[in-house]
Design an enzyme around this catalytic site. Structure first.
Site, short mmCIF file in Angstrom:
data_model
loop_
_atom_site.label_atom_id
_atom_site.label_comp_id
_atom_site.label_asym_id
_atom_site.label_seq_id
_atom_site.Cartn_x
_atom_site.Cartn_y
_atom_site.Cartn_z
N HIS A 122 0.88 -1.04 0.01
CA HIS A 122 0.13 -0.21 -0.09
C HIS A 122 0.74 1.44 0.18
O HIS A 122 1.98 1.40 0.58
CB HIS A 122 -0.91 -0.07 1.32
N ASP A 199 3.34 -3.55 8.15
CA ASP A 199 1.93 -3.10 8.10
C ASP A 199 0.83 -3.79 8.18
O ASP A 199 0.69 -4.79 7.57
CB ASP A 199 1.99 -2.42 6.63
N GLN A 202 -4.30 -4.75 7.39
CA GLN A 202 -5.08 -5.76 6.72
C GLN A 202 -4.91 -7.05 7.61
O GLN A 202 -5.80 -8.15 7.26
CB GLN A 202 -4.78 -6.02 5.21
N LYS A 225 -9.92 -0.45 10.82
CA LYS A 225 -9.88 -1.58 9.96
C LYS A 225 -10.40 -2.74 10.74
O LYS A 225 -10.40 -3.78 10.18
CB LYS A 225 -8.57 -1.81 9.40
N CYS A 365 -4.72 2.34 -3.60
CA CYS A 365 -3.55 2.87 -3.42
C CYS A 365 -2.34 2.00 -3.37
O CYS A 365 -1.60 1.79 -2.35
CB CYS A 365 -3.63 3.33 -1.68
C1 LIG Z 1 -2.18 -2.54 3.56
C2 LIG Z 1 -2.63 -1.16 4.16
N1 LIG Z 1 -1.81 -0.48 4.80
C3 LIG Z 1 -1.77 0.88 5.12
C4 LIG Z 1 -3.28 1.58 4.78
C5 LIG Z 1 -3.67 2.88 5.37
O1 LIG Z 1 -4.49 2.89 6.44
P1 LIG Z 1 -5.15 4.04 6.98
O2 LIG Z 1 -5.73 4.76 6.03
O3 LIG Z 1 -5.92 3.63 8.22
O4 LIG Z 1 -3.93 4.93 7.78
C6 LIG Z 1 -4.41 0.59 4.21
C7 LIG Z 1 -5.59 1.12 4.10
N2 LIG Z 1 -6.59 0.45 3.13
C8 LIG Z 1 -7.02 1.41 2.09
C9 LIG Z 1 -8.10 2.27 2.31
O5 LIG Z 1 -9.15 2.06 1.69
N3 LIG Z 1 -9.03 1.05 0.74
C10 LIG Z 1 -7.68 0.23 1.20
O6 LIG Z 1 -7.39 -0.62 0.88
C11 LIG Z 1 -3.97 -0.78 4.15
O7 LIG Z 1 -5.05 -1.50 3.53
#
Ligand SMILES: Cc1ncc(COP(=O)(O)O)c(CN[C@@H]2CONC2=O)c1O
Length: 411
Positions: A122, A199, A202, A225, A365
């Site tokens: 991400h 990270d 998920q 999450k 992202c």
């Molecule tokens: C693997 C991963 N890392 C970091 C983040 C960032 O998290 P925060 O936004 O809470 O800081 C996300 C958010 N997931 C994104 C947000 O919308 N869809 C997604 O897959 C993520 O899925």
């Protein structure tokens, strides 16, 4: 009765119709919904105990401080950290990872050092490392993915060297849902003298996480999450690293003493928590942990694996649908990326929303991964503990109807 059916009535938001169809919420990888237990805990705090923490000598201040620090202890137990000194409250995963890149990265990484990442990260676990590499003239080294999108461990060990200072990887990736072998990666990383930053955005909602067993150096995740509120997250860091790291933000709360021209810092964890914290968010996160603990992470994982074992083969069997990532359902932690061939993911998601089904469309992202997949965007369905078999039946029907609509105009 499956977990989803049993627990669904804890989530008021799920009981609504969308476009005259029952809502099927399958965008949990973006954000999960909050159970009444979390909503009530936050309301109770705000209605009975709210005050600023660590400073007031009055009763409400003492109660607010007790609730806030009890939330921290609850997080510690949930991830099995050694000490509350290792549990920092942040805004979320993104902030947590930025703090590591800025504070640990700036002292540990030097010109010519390697920072290892994967193509599946991400942006929150990629862009901070890009900025660090630029600041320090360090090297970003990408670990290959195999043909099904898993981390290529042979390539990882080839690229791992005495130059490796940081390995930054998702525990579970947010597009393919792949579960990365973090414990083994941590062992190999430590053998060359590097640190591993994980990270966990998920992974924490889907499985038990034991940071001491994994032996990770840093672990980041978000409250929203894992059935908690937005605006609150956690950075776990080994005490030995956090002690060496400078604060990233400065001001009240995080100081010991402020002189005219210099200041000393508070002890861990408060050294990193400048300003008034998100007390309500922390208490909501703690209530979410209590909720998950009551159900049991193993029960949640088994429930989601059973649903995945049903829905993935059914989706894979639809002619004209491309499913990305591992073929085996057991290698998807609650997430399925797919496209209907020839139909833009945004059109697919819009058509599915017309049928009450909420899925994500876009690059998630994860633009380097889109390039690796050789697509501009994908659709993504992501399960939660409240997902039911009926949800997935409606999802599969919506995919089929969407395909037929775009092929011959009927839905
Ligand atoms: C693997 C991963 N890392 C970091 C983040 C960032 O998290 P925060 O936004 O809470 O800081 C996300 C958010 N997931 C994104 C947000 O919308 N869809 C997604 O897959 C993520 O899925």
């Amino acid at each position: 009765m499956m977990l989803g059916d049993k627990r669904r009535n804890d989530f008021p938001i799920l009981y609504q119709t969308v476009n005259d169809e029952p809502l099927v919420y399958l965008d949990n990888a973006a954000t999960t919904q909050k159970p009444r237990q979390v909503l009530e805990a936050m309301s109770y705090y705000d209605e009975h105990d709210h005050a600023n923490v660590h400073r007031g000598v009055h009763t409400l201040g003492a109660r607010a401080t007790e609730a806030y620090e009890a939330a921290r202890e609850n997080v510690r137990q949930f991830i099995h950290a050694h000490s509350t000194k290792e549990v920092l409250f942040t805004r979320g995963t993104t902030t947590s990872l930025n703090w590591v890149a800025q504070s640990y990265g700036d002292v540990a990484v030097e010109a010519g050092d390697d920072i290892l990442l994967s193509y599946a990260e991400h942006h929150a676990n990629l862009v901070p490392w890009q900025q660090l590499a630029k600041r320090k003239q360090a090297n970003l080294v990408y670990i290959d993915l195999d043909e099904e999108g898993r981390l290529d461990m042979t390539d990882f060990q080839t690229k791992l060297s005495s130059k490796t200072k940081i390995v930054a990887l998702a525990h579970v990736t947010n597009v393919l849902g792949t579960i990365q072998p973090i414990k083994e990666i941590a062992r190999l990383t430590h053998e060359v003298g590097g640190v591993i930053v994980v990270d966990g955005a998920q992974s924490v909602p889907h499985m038990a996480v034991d940071v001491q067993d994994l032996d990770v150096d840093f672990y980041a995740f978000s409250g929203h999450k894992m059935y908690g509120p937005t605006g609150i997250g956690v950075l776990y860091g080994k005490e030995k690293w956090l002690e060496q790291m400078s604060p990233v933000e400065f001001g009240g709360e995080m100081i010991e003493f402020v002189h005219l021209y210099n200041s000393t810092w508070a002890d861990l964890p408060w050294k990193f928590e400048a300003g008034t914290p998100n007390m309500t968010g922390a208490i909501g996160l703690s209530a979410a942990i209590d909720y998950l603990t009551t159900i049991g992470m193993t029960t949640i994982m088994q429930h989601e694996q059973a649903l995945m074992a049903d829905v993935l083969p059914r989706l894979q069997a639809i002619e004209g649908v491309t499913v990305f990532g591992p073929t085996s359902p057991s290698e998807h932690a609650g997430v399925i990326a797919f496209n209907i061939d020839g139909i833009h993911p945004h059109d697919v998601a819009t058509a599915m929303d017309m049928q009450g089904v909420a899925v994500r469309a876009g690059h998630h992202c994860a633009q380097p991964l889109m390039k690796w997949l050789d697509v501009q965007a994908t659709n993504r369905a992501s399960l939660g503990l409240y997902t039911t078999q009926a949800d997935l039946n409606q999802f599969i029907q919506a995919v089929i109807a969407t395909k037929e609509f775009f092929q011959n105009g009927t839905i």
